[in-house]
Design a protein around this motif. Structure first.
Motif, short mmCIF file in Angstrom:
data_model
loop_
_atom_site.label_atom_id
_atom_site.label_comp_id
_atom_site.label_asym_id
_atom_site.label_seq_id
_atom_site.Cartn_x
_atom_site.Cartn_y
_atom_site.Cartn_z
N ILE A 34 -18.12 -29.93 29.87
CA ILE A 34 -16.96 -30.73 29.48
C ILE A 34 -15.80 -30.60 30.45
O ILE A 34 -14.82 -31.33 30.35
CB ILE A 34 -16.48 -30.38 28.05
CG1 ILE A 34 -15.94 -28.96 27.98
CG2 ILE A 34 -17.59 -30.60 27.03
CD1 ILE A 34 -15.13 -28.72 26.74
N ALA A 35 -15.90 -29.63 31.39
CA ALA A 35 -14.83 -29.47 32.39
C ALA A 35 -15.40 -28.75 33.60
O ALA A 35 -16.34 -27.96 33.48
CB ALA A 35 -13.65 -28.69 31.81
N LEU A 46 -7.88 -24.86 32.69
CA LEU A 46 -8.75 -25.69 31.86
C LEU A 46 -9.11 -25.02 30.54
O LEU A 46 -9.34 -25.69 29.54
CB LEU A 46 -10.02 -26.06 32.63
CG LEU A 46 -9.83 -27.10 33.74
CD1 LEU A 46 -11.09 -27.22 34.58
CD2 LEU A 46 -9.43 -28.45 33.17
N THR A 47 -9.16 -23.70 30.53
CA THR A 47 -9.46 -23.02 29.27
C THR A 47 -8.33 -23.17 28.26
O THR A 47 -8.52 -22.97 27.06
CB THR A 47 -9.74 -21.51 29.49
OG1 THR A 47 -8.57 -20.88 30.05
CG2 THR A 47 -10.93 -21.31 30.42
N LYS A 48 -7.14 -23.55 28.74
CA LYS A 48 -6.00 -23.75 27.85
C LYS A 48 -5.96 -25.16 27.27
O LYS A 48 -5.37 -25.39 26.23
CB LYS A 48 -4.69 -23.49 28.60
CG LYS A 48 -4.54 -22.09 29.18
CD LYS A 48 -3.25 -21.99 30.00
CE LYS A 48 -3.08 -20.65 30.65
NZ LYS A 48 -1.86 -20.56 31.49
N THR A 49 -6.59 -26.10 27.98
CA THR A 49 -6.47 -27.51 27.60
C THR A 49 -7.75 -28.11 27.02
O THR A 49 -7.73 -29.24 26.55
CB THR A 49 -6.04 -28.35 28.81
OG1 THR A 49 -7.01 -28.19 29.87
CG2 THR A 49 -4.68 -27.90 29.33
N GLN A 72 -7.88 -13.16 33.62
CA GLN A 72 -6.83 -13.95 32.99
C GLN A 72 -7.34 -14.75 31.80
O GLN A 72 -6.66 -14.87 30.77
CB GLN A 72 -6.18 -14.88 34.03
CG GLN A 72 -5.37 -14.15 35.08
CD GLN A 72 -4.60 -15.08 35.98
OE1 GLN A 72 -4.33 -16.24 35.64
NE2 GLN A 72 -4.20 -14.60 37.15
N ILE A 73 -8.54 -15.29 31.94
CA ILE A 73 -9.12 -16.05 30.83
C ILE A 73 -9.33 -15.15 29.62
O ILE A 73 -8.99 -15.51 28.48
CB ILE A 73 -10.46 -16.71 31.26
CG1 ILE A 73 -10.19 -17.83 32.27
CG2 ILE A 73 -11.20 -17.26 30.05
CD1 ILE A 73 -11.45 -18.35 32.95
N LYS A 74 -9.87 -13.96 29.85
CA LYS A 74 -10.12 -13.04 28.74
C LYS A 74 -8.82 -12.52 28.14
O LYS A 74 -8.76 -12.22 26.95
CB LYS A 74 -10.99 -11.87 29.20
CG LYS A 74 -12.39 -12.28 29.64
CD LYS A 74 -13.19 -12.91 28.52
CE LYS A 74 -13.65 -11.90 27.50
NZ LYS A 74 -14.64 -12.47 26.55
N GLN A 75 -7.79 -12.42 28.95
CA GLN A 75 -6.48 -11.99 28.44
C GLN A 75 -5.93 -13.03 27.48
O GLN A 75 -5.34 -12.70 26.45
CB GLN A 75 -5.53 -11.78 29.62
CG GLN A 75 -4.21 -11.11 29.25
CD GLN A 75 -3.38 -10.80 30.48
OE1 GLN A 75 -3.19 -11.65 31.37
NE2 GLN A 75 -2.90 -9.58 30.58
N GLN A 77 -7.87 -15.58 25.99
CA GLN A 77 -8.85 -15.90 24.95
C GLN A 77 -9.95 -14.83 24.96
O GLN A 77 -11.03 -15.05 25.52
CB GLN A 77 -9.46 -17.28 25.19
CG GLN A 77 -8.44 -18.41 25.18
CD GLN A 77 -9.10 -19.77 25.24
OE1 GLN A 77 -9.95 -20.11 24.42
NE2 GLN A 77 -8.71 -20.56 26.22
N PRO A 78 -9.69 -13.70 24.34
CA PRO A 78 -10.64 -12.58 24.39
C PRO A 78 -12.02 -12.93 23.85
O PRO A 78 -13.01 -12.30 24.24
CB PRO A 78 -9.95 -11.52 23.51
CG PRO A 78 -8.51 -11.88 23.52
CD PRO A 78 -8.46 -13.37 23.60
N GLN A 79 -12.11 -13.90 22.94
CA GLN A 79 -13.39 -14.22 22.32
C GLN A 79 -14.23 -15.20 23.15
O GLN A 79 -15.39 -15.46 22.82
CB GLN A 79 -13.16 -14.83 20.93
CG GLN A 79 -12.38 -13.95 19.96
CD GLN A 79 -13.12 -12.67 19.61
OE1 GLN A 79 -14.33 -12.59 19.75
NE2 GLN A 79 -12.39 -11.67 19.12
N LEU A 80 -13.68 -15.76 24.21
CA LEU A 80 -14.38 -16.77 25.00
C LEU A 80 -15.40 -16.10 25.92
O LEU A 80 -15.03 -15.33 26.81
CB LEU A 80 -13.39 -17.59 25.82
CG LEU A 80 -13.96 -18.72 26.68
CD1 LEU A 80 -14.72 -19.72 25.82
CD2 LEU A 80 -12.84 -19.42 27.46
N PRO A 81 -16.69 -16.38 25.76
CA PRO A 81 -17.71 -15.72 26.59
C PRO A 81 -17.68 -16.23 28.03
O PRO A 81 -17.45 -17.41 28.28
CB PRO A 81 -19.03 -16.11 25.92
CG PRO A 81 -18.68 -16.68 24.59
CD PRO A 81 -17.30 -17.24 24.73
N ILE A 82 -17.90 -15.32 28.97
CA ILE A 82 -17.95 -15.67 30.39
C ILE A 82 -19.23 -15.14 31.00
O ILE A 82 -19.53 -13.93 30.92
CB ILE A 82 -16.74 -15.10 31.15
CG1 ILE A 82 -15.43 -15.69 30.59
CG2 ILE A 82 -16.86 -15.37 32.64
CD1 ILE A 82 -14.17 -15.15 31.24
#
Length: 229
Positions: A34-35, A46-49, A72-75, A77-82
């Motif tokens: 999707i992005a 993009l993880t913010k929008t 930064q992404i995990k900071q 959105q800690p639950q977002l898998p990477i």
């Protein structure tokens, strides 16, 4: 995940590789790109929008780079898998990725079927580390100086043993098979480990295990069989 479709942010600066990866991933009915991002800053933004269920991240991104983007992404959105997908295999890279919050690591030469399995496993809350990653995680335990005195370690010997195996990506059933105990017993120990370390998941427990050297390096030897609780 709020639907049957796994919504993926693909962060990769190689346009041709990104195109091929997108086409392959979208052959799967339950996966959707999707992005897309070509640099670290864009990936973070993009993880913010966008409503994203998983980030597939190249660590060799321009700008702030993949590792910093992961942090930064995990900071935010800690639950977002990477899940990291990269051609790089450098000394101490895996420990840095774990500390940054990544749930998995695959080399770009991985067969497509294994990559699909890795994507789905990480999105479901599991970790995915290939053999290179497992070797480096073991080295991180063995080579870093201990930061905690044994008497101050909150974990029992059995919990240390299980945490070492968790940190190298083993599932509960694999740990049970290695230690000759039931998967249910492993689940109980994992729950106790998370409670004692005040962390929410196995990845955070692995981070602490490496950062604070909570695990005796001998527990990384598959021939070790600790019998005490």
């Amino acid at each position: 995940m709020k639907s049957d479709i796994l919504r993926i942010l693909l962060a990769e600066d190689d346009e041709l590789f990104r195109l091929g990866l997108r086409m392959r991933l979208q052959q799967e009915a339950d996966l959707e790109i999707i992005a897309e991002a070509e640099d670290g800053e864009t990936a973070v933004g993009l993880t913010k929008t966008h409503a994203i269920d998983l980030v597939l991240l190249d660590i060799g991104l321009p700008g702030i780079g993949g590792i910093e983007a992961c942090r930064q992404i995990k900071q935010q959105q800690p639950q977002l898998p990477i899940l990291v997908l990269t051609s790089r295999s450098e000394k101490n890279l895996i420990a840095r990725l774990i500390t940054a919050g990544a749930q998995g690591y695959c080399l770009k030469g991985i067969p497509a079927e294994k990559l699909m399995l890795a994507v789905r496993s990480v999105s479901a809350g599991a970790s995915w580390w290939d053999q290179t990653a497992t070797t480096e995680i073991q080295a991180a335990f063995q080579n870093e100086p201990s930061l905690i005195h044994p008497s101050d370690n909150p974990l029992t010997k059995r919990e240390q043993e299980i945490l070492a195996l968790v940190a190298t990506g083993k599932s509960n059933q694999e740990i049970a098979d290695i230690l000759y105990i039931s998967a249910g017993t492993v689940r109980v120990h994992v729950h106790a480990i998370l409670h004692k370390l005040d962390v929410r998941d196995r990845t955070q427990a692995a981070v602490l295990a490496i950062q604070k050297q909570l695990v005796d390096a001998r527990f990384l030897n598959p021939n070790v069989r600790e019998t005490s609780p």
